[in-house]
Design a protein around this motif. Structure first.
Motif, short mmCIF file in Angstrom:
data_model
loop_
_atom_site.label_atom_id
_atom_site.label_comp_id
_atom_site.label_asym_id
_atom_site.label_seq_id
_atom_site.Cartn_x
_atom_site.Cartn_y
_atom_site.Cartn_z
N LEU A 129 -5.57 -3.29 -6.34
CA LEU A 129 -4.54 -2.42 -7.47
C LEU A 129 -3.32 -2.87 -6.86
O LEU A 129 -2.70 -2.27 -6.00
N PRO A 130 -2.94 -3.59 -8.19
CA PRO A 130 -1.09 -3.55 -7.75
C PRO A 130 -1.28 -2.17 -7.52
O PRO A 130 -0.83 -0.94 -8.58
N PRO A 131 0.73 -1.77 -6.73
CA PRO A 131 0.93 -0.45 -6.59
C PRO A 131 1.81 -0.35 -8.13
O PRO A 131 1.95 1.10 -8.03
N PRO A 132 2.20 -1.18 -8.30
CA PRO A 132 2.93 -0.90 -9.93
C PRO A 132 2.00 0.41 -10.85
O PRO A 132 2.41 1.35 -11.77
N VAL A 133 0.80 -0.44 -10.91
CA VAL A 133 -0.47 0.21 -11.91
C VAL A 133 -0.97 2.02 -11.74
O VAL A 133 -0.35 2.45 -11.94
N GLY A 281 -11.62 -12.16 -15.45
CA GLY A 281 -13.04 -12.57 -14.38
C GLY A 281 -12.29 -12.26 -13.06
O GLY A 281 -13.12 -12.36 -11.82
N GLU A 282 -11.70 -10.72 -12.95
CA GLU A 282 -11.27 -9.75 -11.92
C GLU A 282 -12.06 -8.37 -12.12
O GLU A 282 -12.08 -8.75 -13.50
N THR A 283 -11.86 -7.42 -10.86
CA THR A 283 -12.51 -5.92 -10.98
C THR A 283 -11.76 -5.40 -10.11
O THR A 283 -11.36 -6.07 -9.28
N TRP A 284 -11.30 -4.07 -10.60
CA TRP A 284 -10.88 -3.00 -9.87
C TRP A 284 -11.93 -2.34 -9.76
O TRP A 284 -12.95 -1.35 -10.78
N SER A 285 -11.92 -1.64 -8.81
CA SER A 285 -13.01 -0.94 -8.32
C SER A 285 -11.82 0.07 -7.74
O SER A 285 -10.62 0.36 -7.05
N GLY A 286 -12.88 1.63 -6.27
CA GLY A 286 -12.69 2.43 -5.69
C GLY A 286 -11.69 1.52 -4.23
O GLY A 286 -11.31 1.41 -3.76
N HIS A 287 -12.88 0.42 -3.76
CA HIS A 287 -12.47 -0.49 -3.11
C HIS A 287 -10.81 -1.11 -3.24
O HIS A 287 -10.08 -1.26 -2.22
N SER A 288 -10.34 -1.34 -4.38
CA SER A 288 -9.23 -2.01 -5.31
C SER A 288 -8.09 -0.94 -4.38
O SER A 288 -7.12 -1.41 -4.21
N LEU A 289 -8.52 0.50 -4.68
CA LEU A 289 -7.07 0.89 -4.27
C LEU A 289 -6.81 0.48 -2.27
O LEU A 289 -6.11 0.77 -2.47
N ARG A 290 -7.45 0.70 -1.54
CA ARG A 290 -7.62 0.54 -0.16
C ARG A 290 -7.45 -0.89 -0.02
O ARG A 290 -6.57 -0.97 1.26
N LYS A 291 -7.12 -2.12 -0.57
CA LYS A 291 -7.41 -3.00 0.01
C LYS A 291 -5.84 -2.61 -0.93
O LYS A 291 -5.07 -4.10 -0.89
N GLY A 292 -5.41 -2.48 -2.26
CA GLY A 292 -4.09 -2.56 -2.23
C GLY A 292 -3.08 -1.53 -2.03
O GLY A 292 -2.08 -2.10 -1.85
#
Length: 344
Positions: A129-133, A281-292
């Protein structure tokens, strides 16, 4: 298990305590997940004409179940099969039976399923999840008027979702570690904002909890956001006692502990409200916060040992590198959230 171990141990003064200890040796979230998988396996066995035994189960029965039920129509990806196998192995191991979901045949079936699924094209990937979001979520939340939060339940739910997303992102933590925060785990003082991560995977069993302190002004807007959340809570119910609530994110009419996937729902809610969507084709989830968070920190050259500390990774583990996307750009938003971790 109780019956089995009572027979094995015999009737002694220590028997009940030993059984109680054995029954709580897994984390509650793991118990829930394993129970669901075991129940699914048992129900599948019961529906079959030949009525294969679910306990003890044979490797052949496990493989049949995987093919006929779990991965049918690609409902479960090959890389996500391990919890299903672990659940069956664990109950057999606890009952001192041979573990059926092991060995060459099981591994080859998993590999073949992976190849078949790959041939159909890759599945949607959870990307960072990009920091600007997240910065947009923070700025939206800071603009909300407390009087309007009091008047609108819908707005309170959106505001709660925004607070949860921003705090979990700032902490680099897993969704469950974040949604399980209690009021006593988030504290403001002259030192800044101190957060105790008391429900981290793999650490609670060791009797330890990591503590992260954001110095004053470390993340511009974070202290203001949390203060607004806590003030607004008081306005909702003048008689509420925060420490009586099981979650830092509870609204006054709620007294529930949130599950591991709750952050996914909050993220979807606030991003949907703001019209933010993951790339096609992609998705954001709670896991995306940690990855972001890890990717954003890496983009501004935060030292790896600091990223590992924030995310709870071992500095010797390669796992952290799976969370740092080297294509994440250096942005003002990344510096807003993680600049305080950079070496000065």
């Amino acid at each position: 298990m109780r019956t089995h171990w009572r027979v094995r141990l015999g009737e002694h003064a220590e028997t009940e305590e030993i059984i109680a200890l054995l029954s709580t040796s897994l984390a509650p979230t793991t118990v829930d997940a394993y129970s669901g998988h075991i129940d699914r396996f048992a129900r599948w066995c019961a529906r079959q004409q030949d009525q294969p035994s679910p306990l003890p189960a044979s490797t052949a029965t496990v493989v049949r179940w995987l093919v006929a039920d779990v991965v049918k129509d690609d409902r479960v990806r090959a890389k996500s099969l391990q919890p299903y196998l672990s659940a069956l192995n664990r109950i057999h191991r606890d009952l001192e039976m041979d573990e059926p979901a092991l060995g060459h045949v099981v591994q080859q079936v998993r590999r073949a399923v992976a190849l078949r699924q790959a041939g159909k094209g890759r599945s949607t990937q959870r990307v960072y999840l990009p920091p600007p979001v997240v910065e947009r979520v923070l700025l939206w939340a800071l603009r909300q008027e407390e009087a309007e939060l009091v008047a609108s339940l819908r707005l309170r739910e959106l505001f709660r979702a925004a607070v949860a997303v921003v705090l979990v992102f700032s902490l680099f933590c897993r969704g469950h570690s974040g949604s399980a925060l209690r009021p006593c785990d988030v504290r403001a003082s002259a030192a800044g904002v101190t957060v105790t991560l008391d429900q981290e995977k793999g650490k609670r069993v060791a009797g330890v909890a990591r503590t992260i302190t954001f110095p004053p002004g470390a993340v511009p807007g974070l202290e203001e956001l949390l203060a607004k959340w806590e003030r607004a809570f008081g306005l909702f119910d003048a008689f509420a006692v925060r420490d009586d609530y099981p979650s830092y994110f509870s609204l006054p009419h709620e007294r529930v502990a949130y599950g591991a996937d709750q952050i996914d729902a909050w993220l979807e809610l606030i991003l949907g409200h703001l019209g933010e969507q993951a790339p096609a084709g992609e998705t954001w989830s709670g896991h995306s916060l940690r990855k972001g968070a890890a990717s954003g920190a890496g983009a501004i050259d935060v030292a790896l040992f600091r990223i590992c500390y924030m995310g709870g990774w071992s500095i010797r583990s390669a796992a952290v590198h799976d969370y740092i996307d080297a294509t994440c750009p250096d942005t003002p938003a990344a510096r807003r959230f993680f600049g305080w971790l950079s070496r000065r």
